[in-house]
Scaffold this motif. Structure first.
Motif, mmCIF file in Angstrom:
data_model
loop_
_atom_site.group_PDB
_atom_site.id
_atom_site.type_symbol
_atom_site.label_atom_id
_atom_site.label_comp_id
_atom_site.label_asym_id
_atom_site.label_seq_id
_atom_site.Cartn_x
_atom_site.Cartn_y
_atom_site.Cartn_z
ATOM 1 N N MET A 35 0.819 -1.220 0.000
ATOM 2 C CA MET A 35 0.000 0.000 0.000
ATOM 3 C C MET A 35 0.849 1.265 0.000
ATOM 4 O O MET A 35 0.527 2.230 -0.679
ATOM 5 C CB MET A 35 -0.919 0.046 1.229
ATOM 6 N N VAL A 36 1.925 1.263 0.767
ATOM 7 C CA VAL A 36 2.753 2.461 0.884
ATOM 8 C C VAL A 36 3.367 2.848 -0.464
ATOM 9 O O VAL A 36 3.559 4.021 -0.745
ATOM 10 C CB VAL A 36 3.829 2.305 1.987
ATOM 11 N N GLU A 37 3.642 1.863 -1.301
ATOM 12 C CA GLU A 37 4.226 2.124 -2.611
ATOM 13 C C GLU A 37 3.182 2.468 -3.669
ATOM 14 O O GLU A 37 3.424 3.285 -4.547
ATOM 15 C CB GLU A 37 5.042 0.906 -3.080
ATOM 16 N N SER A 38 2.013 1.844 -3.583
ATOM 17 C CA SER A 38 1.045 1.965 -4.670
ATOM 18 C C SER A 38 -0.044 3.021 -4.469
ATOM 19 O O SER A 38 -0.758 3.331 -5.407
ATOM 20 C CB SER A 38 0.372 0.611 -4.905
ATOM 21 N N MET A 39 -0.165 3.577 -3.260
ATOM 22 C CA MET A 39 -1.249 4.525 -2.988
ATOM 23 C C MET A 39 -0.696 5.882 -2.567
ATOM 24 O O MET A 39 0.367 5.960 -1.960
ATOM 25 C CB MET A 39 -2.164 3.974 -1.880
ATOM 26 N N SER A 40 -1.457 6.931 -2.870
ATOM 27 C CA SER A 40 -1.051 8.277 -2.466
ATOM 28 C C SER A 40 -1.388 8.489 -1.000
ATOM 29 O O SER A 40 -2.156 7.734 -0.389
ATOM 30 C CB SER A 40 -1.779 9.324 -3.303
ATOM 31 N N LYS A 42 -3.233 10.802 0.243
ATOM 32 C CA LYS A 42 -4.668 11.094 0.364
ATOM 33 C C LYS A 42 -5.495 9.805 0.331
ATOM 34 O O LYS A 42 -6.422 9.634 1.115
ATOM 35 C CB LYS A 42 -5.131 12.033 -0.745
ATOM 36 N N GLU A 43 -5.155 8.891 -0.580
ATOM 37 C CA GLU A 43 -5.878 7.616 -0.658
ATOM 38 C C GLU A 43 -5.731 6.820 0.642
ATOM 39 O O GLU A 43 -6.699 6.259 1.148
ATOM 40 C CB GLU A 43 -5.356 6.774 -1.826
ATOM 41 N N LEU A 44 -4.519 6.805 1.181
ATOM 42 C CA LEU A 44 -4.284 6.094 2.436
ATOM 43 C C LEU A 44 -5.057 6.749 3.578
ATOM 44 O O LEU A 44 -5.644 6.058 4.414
ATOM 45 C CB LEU A 44 -2.786 6.062 2.760
ATOM 46 N N HIS A 45 -5.072 8.072 3.614
ATOM 47 C CA HIS A 45 -5.808 8.797 4.658
ATOM 48 C C HIS A 45 -7.291 8.474 4.579
ATOM 49 O O HIS A 45 -7.939 8.213 5.599
ATOM 50 C CB HIS A 45 -5.574 10.298 4.542
ATOM 51 N N ASP A 46 -7.846 8.493 3.369
ATOM 52 C CA ASP A 46 -9.270 8.193 3.195
ATOM 53 C C ASP A 46 -9.599 6.773 3.672
ATOM 54 O O ASP A 46 -10.625 6.556 4.313
ATOM 55 C CB ASP A 46 -9.683 8.349 1.728
ATOM 56 N N MET A 47 -8.724 5.820 3.366
ATOM 57 C CA MET A 47 -8.973 4.449 3.759
ATOM 58 C C MET A 47 -8.785 4.264 5.270
ATOM 59 O O MET A 47 -9.568 3.586 5.922
ATOM 60 C CB MET A 47 -8.052 3.503 2.999
ATOM 61 N N ALA A 48 -7.773 4.889 5.820
ATOM 62 C CA ALA A 48 -7.490 4.737 7.246
ATOM 63 C C ALA A 48 -8.518 5.438 8.125
ATOM 64 O O ALA A 48 -8.751 5.029 9.258
ATOM 65 C CB ALA A 48 -6.096 5.276 7.558
ATOM 66 N N SER A 49 -9.167 6.476 7.610
ATOM 67 C CA SER A 49 -10.127 7.232 8.423
ATOM 68 C C SER A 49 -11.552 6.704 8.316
ATOM 69 O O SER A 49 -12.472 7.301 8.858
ATOM 70 C CB SER A 49 -10.088 8.712 8.028
ATOM 71 N N THR A 50 -11.742 5.577 7.648
ATOM 72 C CA THR A 50 -13.056 4.941 7.539
ATOM 73 C C THR A 50 -13.553 4.548 8.926
ATOM 74 O O THR A 50 -12.789 4.073 9.751
ATOM 75 C CB THR A 50 -12.951 3.662 6.672
ATOM 76 N N LYS A 51 -14.817 4.736 9.181
ATOM 77 C CA LYS A 51 -15.419 4.316 10.456
ATOM 78 C C LYS A 51 -15.377 2.798 10.563
ATOM 79 O O LYS A 51 -15.608 2.092 9.586
ATOM 80 C CB LYS A 51 -16.871 4.788 10.542
ATOM 81 N N ARG A 52 -15.091 2.289 11.743
ATOM 82 C CA ARG A 52 -14.991 0.842 11.939
ATOM 83 C C ARG A 52 -16.322 0.185 12.249
ATOM 84 O O ARG A 52 -16.472 -1.017 12.082
ATOM 85 C CB ARG A 52 -14.053 0.534 13.104
ATOM 86 N N LYS A 53 -17.274 0.940 12.716
ATOM 87 C CA LYS A 53 -18.545 0.348 13.144
ATOM 88 C C LYS A 53 -19.200 -0.405 11.978
ATOM 89 O O LYS A 53 -19.377 0.139 10.896
ATOM 90 C CB LYS A 53 -19.485 1.440 13.645
ATOM 91 N N GLY A 54 -19.546 -1.657 12.228
ATOM 92 C CA GLY A 54 -20.215 -2.473 11.221
ATOM 93 C C GLY A 54 -19.291 -3.145 10.220
ATOM 94 O O GLY A 54 -19.745 -3.852 9.331
#
Length: 63
Positions: A35-40, A42-54
């Motif tokens: 992931m660190v090589e293939s994603m920007s 911003k993309e990593l931030h968007d994925m990491a900040s996803t809500k975990r509930k459900g």
């Protein structure tokens, strides 16, 4: 792109930390390593900040 599982979200968080220089890239394992090589940042931030509930612990293979 939001994370589909808790493990995907955590991998994105680890990759984001490495991209920002908060963690060494050599400490990464598995999905976060690619992931660190293939994603920007911003993309990593968007994925990491996803809500975990459900979210499942792991994404199913059919997704």
């Amino acid at each position: 792109m939001p994370a589909k599982s808790k493990s995907q979200q955590m991998a994105a968080g680890a990759a984001l930390a490495a991209k920002r220089g908060e963690k060494k890239k050599s400490e990464l394992k598995g999905a976060s390593k690619s992931m660190v090589e293939s994603m920007s940042e911003k993309e990593l931030h968007d994925m990491a900040s996803t809500k975990r509930k459900g979210k499942p612990e792991h994404a199913s293979k059919s997704d």
